[in-house]
Design a protein around this motif. Structure first.
Motif, PDB file in Angstrom:
ATOM      1  N   ILE A   1       0.847  -1.010  -2.512  1.00  0.00           N
ATOM      2  CA  ILE A   1       0.358   0.315  -2.908  1.00  0.00           C
ATOM      3  C   ILE A   1      -1.150   0.381  -2.704  1.00  0.00           C
ATOM      4  O   ILE A   1      -1.880  -0.554  -3.041  1.00  0.00           O
ATOM      5  N   SER A   2      -1.621   1.491  -2.162  1.00  0.00           N
ATOM      6  CA  SER A   2      -3.041   1.818  -2.159  1.00  0.00           C
ATOM      7  C   SER A   2      -3.232   3.053  -3.031  1.00  0.00           C
ATOM      8  O   SER A   2      -2.373   3.943  -3.051  1.00  0.00           O
TER       9      SER A   2
ATOM     10  N   ARG B   1       0.577   0.297   8.016  1.00  0.00           N
ATOM     11  CA  ARG B   1       1.632  -0.437   7.306  1.00  0.00           C
ATOM     12  C   ARG B   1       1.090  -1.541   6.397  1.00  0.00           C
ATOM     13  O   ARG B   1       1.818  -2.458   6.030  1.00  0.00           O
ATOM     14  N   LYS B   2      -0.172  -1.458   6.026  1.00  0.00           N
ATOM     15  CA  LYS B   2      -0.686  -2.391   5.029  1.00  0.00           C
ATOM     16  C   LYS B   2      -0.219  -1.983   3.631  1.00  0.00           C
ATOM     17  O   LYS B   2      -0.182  -2.810   2.724  1.00  0.00           O
ATOM     18  N   SER B   3       0.102  -0.710   3.460  1.00  0.00           N
ATOM     19  CA  SER B   3       0.632  -0.203   2.200  1.00  0.00           C
ATOM     20  C   SER B   3       1.818   0.707   2.484  1.00  0.00           C
ATOM     21  O   SER B   3       1.797   1.478   3.448  1.00  0.00           O
ATOM     22  N   GLU B   4       2.825   0.620   1.638  1.00  0.00           N
ATOM     23  CA  GLU B   4       3.990   1.494   1.793  1.00  0.00           C
ATOM     24  C   GLU B   4       3.720   2.864   1.188  1.00  0.00           C
ATOM     25  O   GLU B   4       4.126   3.890   1.740  1.00  0.00           O
ATOM     26  N   LEU B   5       3.018   2.887   0.050  1.00  0.00           N
ATOM     27  CA  LEU B   5       2.705   4.132  -0.642  1.00  0.00           C
ATOM     28  C   LEU B   5       1.195   4.238  -0.853  1.00  0.00           C
ATOM     29  O   LEU B   5       0.513   3.235  -1.075  1.00  0.00           O
ATOM     30  N   GLY B   6       0.691   5.466  -0.800  1.00  0.00           N
ATOM     31  CA  GLY B   6      -0.707   5.721  -1.127  1.00  0.00           C
ATOM     32  C   GLY B   6      -0.804   6.871  -2.103  1.00  0.00           C
ATOM     33  O   GLY B   6      -0.318   7.969  -1.823  1.00  0.00           O
TER      34      GLY B   6
END
Length: 305
Positions: free
Chosen positions: A92-93, A135-140
């Motif tokens: 998550i970001s 794709r470093k985070s799934e959700l932001g």
């Protein structure tokens, strides 16, 4: 080229000598020197300068060092995946938010019987878009003002992302007990020009810019208002607690900083003017853990829902 060559090179740079690197790697100094030399010969580059006091990195070595760090880091991540087969992971970001961090910890506790791992990264909106896109985070998770929404949606569309709103929230002035506005039940934007502000560092999507409308607005007259910037939620909280500074922001929970003695004062004419929600890659299905988190937020009693 192999992983050992990159590892011995990086450790030699970090330790400043082949001798210290050998101790860290539990090997011999000649072995470290030999392996680093083989990397230099393979690349046809001088990566390290040797001297009596140890080694120093060359300009060419600086470039290789940065790439080597990334390679070693990614190999470690792959090895962790191998160890953690059956582990559910969610990256998550988010914009800095004490409230969001609190609810993520509650969600993690609720899911603790499962084999899960949550990676959480706080940054600004622009960086969140980059992290989800790559794709470093799934959700932001982001707060977006009504004024910025059109440009925001155009940007995420071009990156193959989509936005889902979870709540409409007010715009608040957050202040601590040292602020002369602490006892106010509401404020207007004309009042805010008389106080010092601290804001999160944002270029395009600052909630503070929601108050700007035309060039004559006080926002654009830097002589009439003092603004400091930070990317730290902790530093923001301490400034609000201990100084007369204010912070213009939003929250889906209006008592976000209540435990610190910080009050959220609604700014008139900006009720439900901020959208809180999450972005994800449009063509990717959400993981089960991400779906569970979204359901958790859907079940919260958020402002405006």
């Amino acid at each position: 080229m192999d992983v050992k060559q990159l590892q011995y090179f990086v450790v030699s740079v970090d330790m400043g000598s082949f001798h210290a690197a050998a101790e860290a790697l539990i090997t011999t100094q000649p072995n470290v020197s030999k392996i680093v030399k083989s990397l230099e010969e393979e690349l046809d580059m001088v990566l390290l300068n040797r001297n009596r006091n140890g080694v120093t990195i060359t300009p060419q070595g600086e470039s290789i060092y940065m790439y080597a760090i990334e390679v070693l880091k990614n190999i470690n991540i792959i090895n962790e995946f191998k160890k953690g087969q059956g582990l559910e992971m969610l990256s998550i970001s988010s914009v800095p938010s004490d409230t969001l961090s609190f609810h993520l910890s509650k969600f993690y506790n609720d899911e603790s019987k499962k084999n899960i791992q949550i990676d959480f990264f706080e940054t600004n909106v622009e960086e969140i878009l980059k992290r989800v896109h790559s794709r470093k985070s799934e959700l932001g998770f982001v707060y977006i003002s009504k004024r910025s929404m059109s440009a925001f949606k155009q940007t995420i569309k071009s990156k193959g992302l989509e936005y889902h709103e979870l709540a409409k929230t007010p715009l608040y002035l957050f202040v601590g007990p040292n602020s002369p506005l602490y006892t106010r039940e509401s404020v207007d934007k004309a009042t805010i020009k008389d106080i010092k502000l601290v804001q999160y560092q944002e270029k395009q999507y600052s909630l503070y810019s929601q108050l700007g409308h035309i060039k004559e607005d006080f926002l654009y007259n830097r002589d009439n208002i003092s603004v400091s910037y930070t990317n730290s939620d902790c530093f923001l909280i301490q400034l609000l607690k201990n100084t007369s500074c204010g912070f213009i922001g939003s929250s889906f929970i209006n008592n976000q900083y209540q435990e610190y003695g910080i009050k959220a004062i609604p700014i008139l004419s900006y009720e439900k003017s901020i959208s809180f929600g999450y972005i994800h890659r449009r063509r990717d299905s959400l993981s089960n853990l991400a779906k569970s988190l979204i359901l958790y937020f859907d079940n919260l009693e958020m402002d405006g829902k």
